[in-house]
Each structure stands twice: as C-alpha cells, then as structure tokens.
Enzyme design. Structure first.
Site, PDB file in Angstrom:
ATOM      1  N   ASP A  16       0.858  -1.183   0.000  1.00  0.00           N
ATOM      2  CA  ASP A  16       0.000   0.000   0.000  1.00  0.00           C
ATOM      3  C   ASP A  16       0.901   1.242   0.000  1.00  0.00           C
ATOM      4  OD1 ASP A  16      -1.617   2.138   0.710  1.00  0.00           O
ATOM      5  OD2 ASP A  16      -2.578   1.095   2.379  1.00  0.00           O
ATOM      6  N   ASP A  40      -5.957   7.173  -5.397  1.00  0.00           N
ATOM      7  CA  ASP A  40      -6.254   8.588  -5.128  1.00  0.00           C
ATOM      8  C   ASP A  40      -7.065   8.720  -3.824  1.00  0.00           C
ATOM      9  OD1 ASP A  40      -6.495  11.304  -5.533  1.00  0.00           O
ATOM     10  OD2 ASP A  40      -7.511  11.163  -7.459  1.00  0.00           O
ATOM     11  N   THR A 124      -3.625   2.155 -14.641  1.00  0.00           N
ATOM     12  CA  THR A 124      -3.987   0.748 -14.898  1.00  0.00           C
ATOM     13  C   THR A 124      -5.158   0.249 -14.052  1.00  0.00           C
ATOM     14  OG1 THR A 124      -2.397  -0.173 -13.325  1.00  0.00           O
ATOM     15  CG2 THR A 124      -1.616   0.205 -15.568  1.00  0.00           C
ATOM     16  N   TYR A 127      -8.680   3.739 -15.025  1.00  0.00           N
ATOM     17  CA  TYR A 127      -8.405   4.317 -16.347  1.00  0.00           C
ATOM     18  C   TYR A 127      -8.136   3.260 -17.428  1.00  0.00           C
ATOM     19  CZ  TYR A 127      -8.489   9.265 -14.906  1.00  0.00           C
ATOM     20  OH  TYR A 127      -8.874  10.519 -14.484  1.00  0.00           O
TER      21      TYR A 127
HETATM   22  P1  ADP Z   1      -6.159   5.159 -12.468  1.00  0.00           P
HETATM   23  O1  ADP Z   1      -7.444   5.963 -12.424  1.00  0.00           O
HETATM   24  O2  ADP Z   1      -4.957   6.021 -12.847  1.00  0.00           O
HETATM   25  O3  ADP Z   1      -6.289   3.920 -13.280  1.00  0.00           O
HETATM   26  P2  ADP Z   1      -6.478   3.679  -9.937  1.00  0.00           P
HETATM   27  O4  ADP Z   1      -6.283   4.203  -8.556  1.00  0.00           O
HETATM   28  O5  ADP Z   1      -7.848   3.251 -10.336  1.00  0.00           O
HETATM   29  O6  ADP Z   1      -5.869   4.800 -10.927  1.00  0.00           O
HETATM   30  O7  ADP Z   1      -5.502   2.454 -10.166  1.00  0.00           O
HETATM   31  C1  ADP Z   1      -4.123   2.581 -10.320  1.00  0.00           C
HETATM   32  C2  ADP Z   1      -3.419   1.438  -9.643  1.00  0.00           C
HETATM   33  O8  ADP Z   1      -3.323   1.727  -8.247  1.00  0.00           O
HETATM   34  C3  ADP Z   1      -4.138   0.102  -9.742  1.00  0.00           C
HETATM   35  O9  ADP Z   1      -3.183  -0.862 -10.150  1.00  0.00           O
HETATM   36  C4  ADP Z   1      -4.587  -0.180  -8.309  1.00  0.00           C
HETATM   37  O10 ADP Z   1      -4.538  -1.566  -8.025  1.00  0.00           O
HETATM   38  C5  ADP Z   1      -3.529   0.546  -7.522  1.00  0.00           C
HETATM   39  N1  ADP Z   1      -3.846   0.905  -6.126  1.00  0.00           N
HETATM   40  C6  ADP Z   1      -5.045   1.093  -5.531  1.00  0.00           C
HETATM   41  N2  ADP Z   1      -4.879   1.421  -4.232  1.00  0.00           N
HETATM   42  C7  ADP Z   1      -3.540   1.448  -4.003  1.00  0.00           C
HETATM   43  C8  ADP Z   1      -2.708   1.698  -2.861  1.00  0.00           C
HETATM   44  N3  ADP Z   1      -3.219   2.020  -1.659  1.00  0.00           N
HETATM   45  N4  ADP Z   1      -1.350   1.617  -3.003  1.00  0.00           N
HETATM   46  C9  ADP Z   1      -0.802   1.323  -4.204  1.00  0.00           C
HETATM   47  N5  ADP Z   1      -1.529   1.074  -5.305  1.00  0.00           N
HETATM   48  C10 ADP Z   1      -2.866   1.133  -5.208  1.00  0.00           C
END
Ligand code: ADP
Length: 181
Positions: A16, A40, A124, A127
């Site tokens: 995370d 986010d 990924t 989006y």
């Molecule tokens: P985007 O809208 O740019 O696709 P997302 O947040 O939906 O962004 O996903 C981007 C990546 O972040 C995904 O691979 C998701 O699994 C990952 N992700 C979600 N939460 C966390 C976290 N707390 N730490 C790291 N990666 C995360």
C-alpha cells in the site's frame, strides 16, 4: 525485489503506497485533482484534508503532467499528483501521455532535490490502461531519468496486487538483465 541502475536503487514492492516512507509518493490523480477512488482515494483518506486544500489552490492538471503538494499526515514528505491517460484503445497517444506523466513526476522530484520517490501503477486501474503495456513504459521512463543527472537515489514501484507485482518484477528483470541483486 531490489535492482540497481546507474548506481541507484530501483525497488519493486507489493503493498500500500500510503504506508511507504519516501520523500515523495506519486498519486494517480485526475485532471480536476478532485480525489476519487483507487489509490487517489486512499492517499487523501490517509493524508488528511491538507492535501486536498493544496489541490484546490492549484486547480487543474492536464493529462500527462503532474503537480506537487504536501503529504499531510502520510509518512512521505510530498505527494506528486500525476495524471495518466484514460485508455481509449491505444491509438489516442496513451503511451506517450503515460510516459509524460512519469517523466513530469521525476522532473518535479529532481527540481525539489528529492532522494526517493514511490510510484503506483498509474492509469492501470479505473483508467483501464493494460498493465502489461503500462509496466515497461513506467520502468523505461525511470531508467532513462536515472541515466541522467538527478537527485534521486531510490525509486520504488508499489504494486497493490500480487499479479501486478509479479509482472513488474519480471519486466524489471528483463530490462535490467544481469543487474538484479
Ligand atoms: P487510475 O485511475 O490512474 O487507473 P487507480 O487508482 O484506479 O488509478 O488504479 C491505479 C493502480 O493503483 C491500480 O493498479 C490499483 O490496483 C492501484 N492501487 C489502488 N490502491 C492502491 C494503494 N493504496 N497503493 C498502491 N496502489 C494502489
């Protein structure tokens, strides 16, 4: 897994990003810097309202670019909000825009004299950018940056799922063959 490139460390970890201690963590933000789901939402929840307050002052960030704010209560010093492209099939400049989101983040880190930066896998999730296509773009943008003059000594890729982590490790091994440690 830890690799070395141009005398600097490249780490790939499963976890995370809100828990990572680095000078900056990167957020996969949207153009309105409004927060949202995925990484986010997790960053704004864990970091508190100070991050959104700075995002509101900045206003917007175009796709392919990035802005820097405080990290609030997070263990990092800064959050770099990078806006990756929405996947529209691959012929709408998505690879270039994704690379540009990584490059702008790296440039901001260098301009602030930062030594470490952690990236999630931008674009990924919601989006829809295919991970196997995004992963080499991310790693190559980092390696190209590290090949030049930079303050960065450590770059960490933080993957939230085991599958994504394994893809990154394999790709990093391929791109850095012989240099894994
Ligand atoms: P985007 O809208 O740019 O696709 P997302 O947040 O939906 O962004 O996903 C981007 C990546 O972040 C995904 O691979 C998701 O699994 C990952 N992700 C979600 N939460 C966390 C976290 N707390 N730490 C790291 N990666 C995360």
């Amino acid at each position: 897994m830890e690799f070395e490139a141009y005398g600097r460390k490249v780490e790939v970890i499963h976890g995370d990003i809100t828990k990572v201690e680095a000078d900056a963590i990167v957020n996969a933000a949207n153009e309105g810097l409004r927060g949202g789901g995925g990484v986010d939402g997790a960053i704004h929840r864990a970091g508190g309202g100070a991050i959104m307050a700075e995002c509101r002052k900045i206003g917007r960030c175009p796709t392919g670019s990035a802005v820097i704010t405080t990290a609030g209560r997070l263990p990092a010093r800064y959050v770099i909000h990078a806006v990756g492209p929405i996947w529209r099939g691959g012929n709408s400049g998505e690879p270039e825009l994704l690379r540009s989101a990584y490059e702008t983040s790296l440039r901001l880190a260098k301009e602030h004299g930062l030594k470490s930066i952690a990236f999630p896998s931008i674009s990924t999730g919601a989006y829809g950018f295919p991970l196997e296509k995004a992963c080499p773009i991310a790693i190559k943008a980092v390696l190209d940056h590290l090949a030049g003059k930079t303050s960065l000594e450590r770059v960490i890729f933080v993957l939230f799922t085991k599958d994504d982590y394994e893809t990154y490790v394999n790709q990093a091994r391929d791109l850095l063959s012989g240099r894994a440690s």
